[in-house]
Enzyme design. Structure first.
Site, PDB file in Angstrom:
ATOM      1  N   HIS A 172     107.985  75.690  98.123  1.00 51.48           N
ATOM      2  CA  HIS A 172     109.375  76.117  98.312  1.00 51.48           C
ATOM      3  C   HIS A 172     109.704  77.208  97.280  1.00 51.48           C
ATOM      4  O   HIS A 172     109.415  77.041  96.083  1.00 51.48           O
ATOM      5  CB  HIS A 172     110.316  74.921  98.151  1.00 51.48           C
ATOM      6  CG  HIS A 172     111.736  75.267  98.481  1.00 51.48           C
ATOM      7  ND1 HIS A 172     112.580  75.869  97.576  1.00 51.48           N
ATOM      8  CD2 HIS A 172     112.446  75.128  99.616  1.00 51.48           C
ATOM      9  CE1 HIS A 172     113.757  76.077  98.148  1.00 51.48           C
ATOM     10  NE2 HIS A 172     113.702  75.637  99.394  1.00 51.48           N
ATOM     11  N   ASP A 324     118.686  73.161  97.318  1.00 54.44           N
ATOM     12  CA  ASP A 324     118.309  74.071  98.398  1.00 54.44           C
ATOM     13  C   ASP A 324     117.327  73.418  99.375  1.00 54.44           C
ATOM     14  O   ASP A 324     117.428  73.581 100.585  1.00 54.44           O
ATOM     15  CB  ASP A 324     117.679  75.320  97.764  1.00 54.44           C
ATOM     16  CG  ASP A 324     117.719  76.490  98.711  1.00 54.44           C
ATOM     17  OD1 ASP A 324     118.806  76.741  99.271  1.00 54.44           O
ATOM     18  OD2 ASP A 324     116.662  77.122  98.925  1.00 54.44           O
TER      19      ASP A 324
END
Ligand SMILES: C=CC1=C(C)c2cc3[nH]c(cc4nc(cc5[nH]c(cc1n2)c(C)c5CCC(=O)O)C(CCC(=O)O)=C4C)c(C)c3C=C
Ligand SMILES: [Fe+2]
Ligand SMILES: [Fe+2]
Length: 396
Positions: A172, A324
């Site tokens: 990520h 996120d």
């Protein structure tokens, strides 16, 4: 068919991790539970030998925890991370608010059962199983998920929540940015004149070779994280990946971090930066093994510049990354990553890649067969996703 509508009671985020003993009295029971888990380590006569190894190891490990303040700080860090993540999520995703985090440790309290009961008491109906191991392994995230699904049965809460899974996030961008920042901070700790000479050693917790042989994706996922961090920084220093924290009488994945340090020191290298690439906070593996044990080894062999990159702990970029990851997952409405259905080719564990009976349905219907499941725990396979596994036995 389970509902895929909104999250009326908010969103429960189950933060799953190994956990660590909070006090010195917790050390032995923690080790006993860990060495009893055949998903993390397989021993002959597991019940007897596991207990034997745990009780024999406990006094030494108690001393190590004593030296880092009398217990593991992993719960404190996880709570701080969870609080900051939920604060951010309430702003980023008001439609799924309020967001609440629940900790499910594998070998110490709070257990998965505690997390489920607390979620129920809070009126949560939408739940995310969020692994705190960035890179997948059947021994870590796999074991935690299987225990979570078993806990649904143990607590009688198998129909209480609509689930989805964040099963890995080692690539990520937010995680990579946070790790890259930690590496840069670590490098800046060296005198400028010596900085280019620093060898960067990305150290991950090792795995027994028997797990690697089954096809566990952990080593590849560690490599992918390292490669992205190196690219993100534009790192010009030489770097290497190694594996630490081998315990018990089994063969482990190398090269061993300890041996690599020894070899570098003996070859005359003075500057080494260790980067814990598979941990998201400080605990015994960073504070004791890296900072005390390996630092002493390096210094005794004449290595003057031995440093460790700071753990992510409550680094702002990392807290942003956690939020996120969850926000993207909620928006996508996918039940798990595409990789979740790829069992290790040599896997013999009937519980592997289980799913609960109520799973969130995605916008494209990508959730395969959860609505047809009869048991609370079923196995996902790309084609035979409707197979029901009753009371699966762990035979890893
Ligand atoms: C990516 C993370 C981890 C992997 C992979 C992993 C594998 C693994 N661990 C053991 C045995 C022990 N681990 C211990 C501590 C510990 N391990 C991890 C993470 C991973 N383990 C963490 C975060 C911690 C720290 C706990 C804390 O203090 O908060 C311990 C206890 C300490 C000791 O006795 O040395 C043991 C034992 C095995 C067998 C294993 C195999 C896959
Ligand atoms: Fe471990
Ligand atoms: Fe597996």
């Amino acid at each position: 068919m389970t509902s895929s509508s909104g999250t009326g009671g908010g969103t429960g985020i189950v933060m799953m991790n190994l956990g660590g003993p909070a006090t010195l009295d917790d050390v032995e029971p923690f080790l006993v539970r860990l060495f009893a888990d055949r998903e993390i380590i397989q021993l002959p006569w597991q019940d007897v030998l596991g207990k034997f190894i745990a009780t024999r190891r406990a006094p030494k490990v108690r001393k190590l925890y004593e030296a880092i303040g009398g217990g593991s700080p992993i719960r404190r860090w996880t709570e701080a991370q969870g609080e900051a993540m939920c604060r951010r999520l309430d702003e980023m995703s008001p439609e799924t608010a309020p967001h609440r985090f629940y900790i499910a440790f594998r070998y110490t309290t709070p257990f998965a059962d505690d997390a489920l009961q607390a979620m129920k008491a809070d009126g949560i109906t939408r739940a995310i199983a969020f692994t705190q191991y960035p890179q997948w392994s059947c021994a870590t995230t796999g074991s935690s998920l299987n225990d979570l699904w078993r806990a649904l049965d143990r607590t009688g809460l198998k129909d209480a929540f609509e689930w989805s899974i964040i099963d890995r996030w080692g690539e990520h961008p937010g995680f990579i940015e946070a790790m890259a920042g930690a590496v840069e901070d670590g490098l800046e700790d060296f005198p400028e004149a010596e900085r280019d000479d620093v060898m960067v050693l990305f150290s991950a917790h090792s795995l027994p070779l028997s797990i690697i042989d089954r096809g566990d994706s952990y080593p590849a996922e560690i490599g992918a994280s390292v490669s992205r961090v190196v690219q993100a920084i534009g790192l010009r220093n030489p770097h290497l990946v190694s594996f630490q924290s081998e315990v018990g009488p089994v063969r482990w994945l190398g090269p061993s971090t300890e041996k690599v340090i020894e070899q570098f020191a003996k070859s005359g290298r003075k500057n080494l930066l260790i980067v814990p690439i598979a941990f998201t906070s400080d605990h015994i593996e960073t504070l004791s093994e890296l900072d005390i044990e390996y630092a002493e080894l390096a210094h005794s062999l004449g290595m003057t510049g031995f440093r460790r990159a700071p753990a992510l702990n409550v680094r702002t970029e990392f807290l942003d990354a956690l939020a996120d990851i969850v926000a993207q997952h909620l928006a996508a409405r996918t039940p798990w990553s595409p990789q979740y259905v790829t069992r290790c080719p040599g896997c013999t564990n009937d519980q592997c890649r289980g799913i609960p009976s109520r799973v969130v349905s995605g916008p494209t219907g990508c959730r395969t067969a959860a609505s047809e499941q009869k048991s609370s725990v079923s196995q996902v396979t790309p084609r035979a996703a409707t197979r029901t596994v009753a009371a699966p036995a762990v035979t890893h």
